[in-house]
Scaffold this motif. Sequence first.
Motif, PDB file in Angstrom:
ATOM      1  N   ARG A 155      46.438  57.728  53.052  1.00 47.76           N
ATOM      2  CA  ARG A 155      47.786  57.456  52.870  1.00 47.76           C
ATOM      3  C   ARG A 155      48.484  56.432  53.516  1.00 47.76           C
ATOM      4  NH1 ARG A 155      49.396  62.697  50.236  1.00 47.76           N
ATOM      5  NH2 ARG A 155      47.396  63.009  48.889  1.00 47.76           N
TER       6      ARG A 155
ATOM      7  N   ALA B 195      47.671  53.178  52.191  1.00 55.14           N
ATOM      8  CA  ALA B 195      48.363  53.009  50.928  1.00 55.14           C
ATOM      9  C   ALA B 195      49.914  52.517  51.257  1.00 55.14           C
ATOM     10  CB  ALA B 195      48.430  54.122  49.899  1.00 55.14           C
TER      11      ALA B 195
ATOM     12  N   HIS C 152      51.383  50.066  48.326  1.00 57.12           N
ATOM     13  CA  HIS C 152      51.160  50.599  47.005  1.00 57.12           C
ATOM     14  C   HIS C 152      51.804  52.196  46.790  1.00 57.12           C
ATOM     15  CE1 HIS C 152      47.876  48.108  45.258  1.00 57.12           C
ATOM     16  NE2 HIS C 152      48.415  47.638  46.289  1.00 57.12           N
TER      17      HIS C 152
END
Length: 181
Positions: free
Chosen positions: A122, A125, A130
């Motif tokens: 996470r 990302a 993203h």
Amino acid sequence: MFGKDDLVDNLSRDLDRARLRRDALASEATTLAAQIAEIEARLAEEKSRRERDRVLNEIEAIKTRIKHAAGAFAPVVDGLSKAVEQASAVVPEARELNSFLVSVATEIDTVLGPLLRELDQRADAVRIGHAMLDLPSQAIEPPIEPPKEANDRLLRFPAWLSRDKETDKKEAADKPHSTAA
């Protein structure tokens, strides 16, 4: 007629000057609009960067708290397990508690690795843009420490901690009375 021509010439010159000023102001307004758009874009990017940094710091803090709590948990389980082992010489049923402690420690050890890896994914990302997690700002919490007072109650772990939820449901149905203090 001479005075009327001067008036027309003066008005024409005034009109030309007014048009030049209008064109200059329009050009400046366009330039200012472009500068405003550029500054707004930079501001939005800076806010986004700061929010990503905040979320990444929160994720790192969560990971640190988890690792610290797990590090504090292992010695407690080990000490409790040794004490229960000694108690099993007097009360043979204490071996059940020892096996429970070992299973809890094993379960926690099993789920911590994937949990930490998921937090890393996470964070990656968020880092590359993203994903943007909506984590609330948290105050810095003190490290988790084992309780200082002797407590004879057995700690009950929440049902979500167990991988086998069906077994938990069956056990709950088998035991209709509450164990809450």
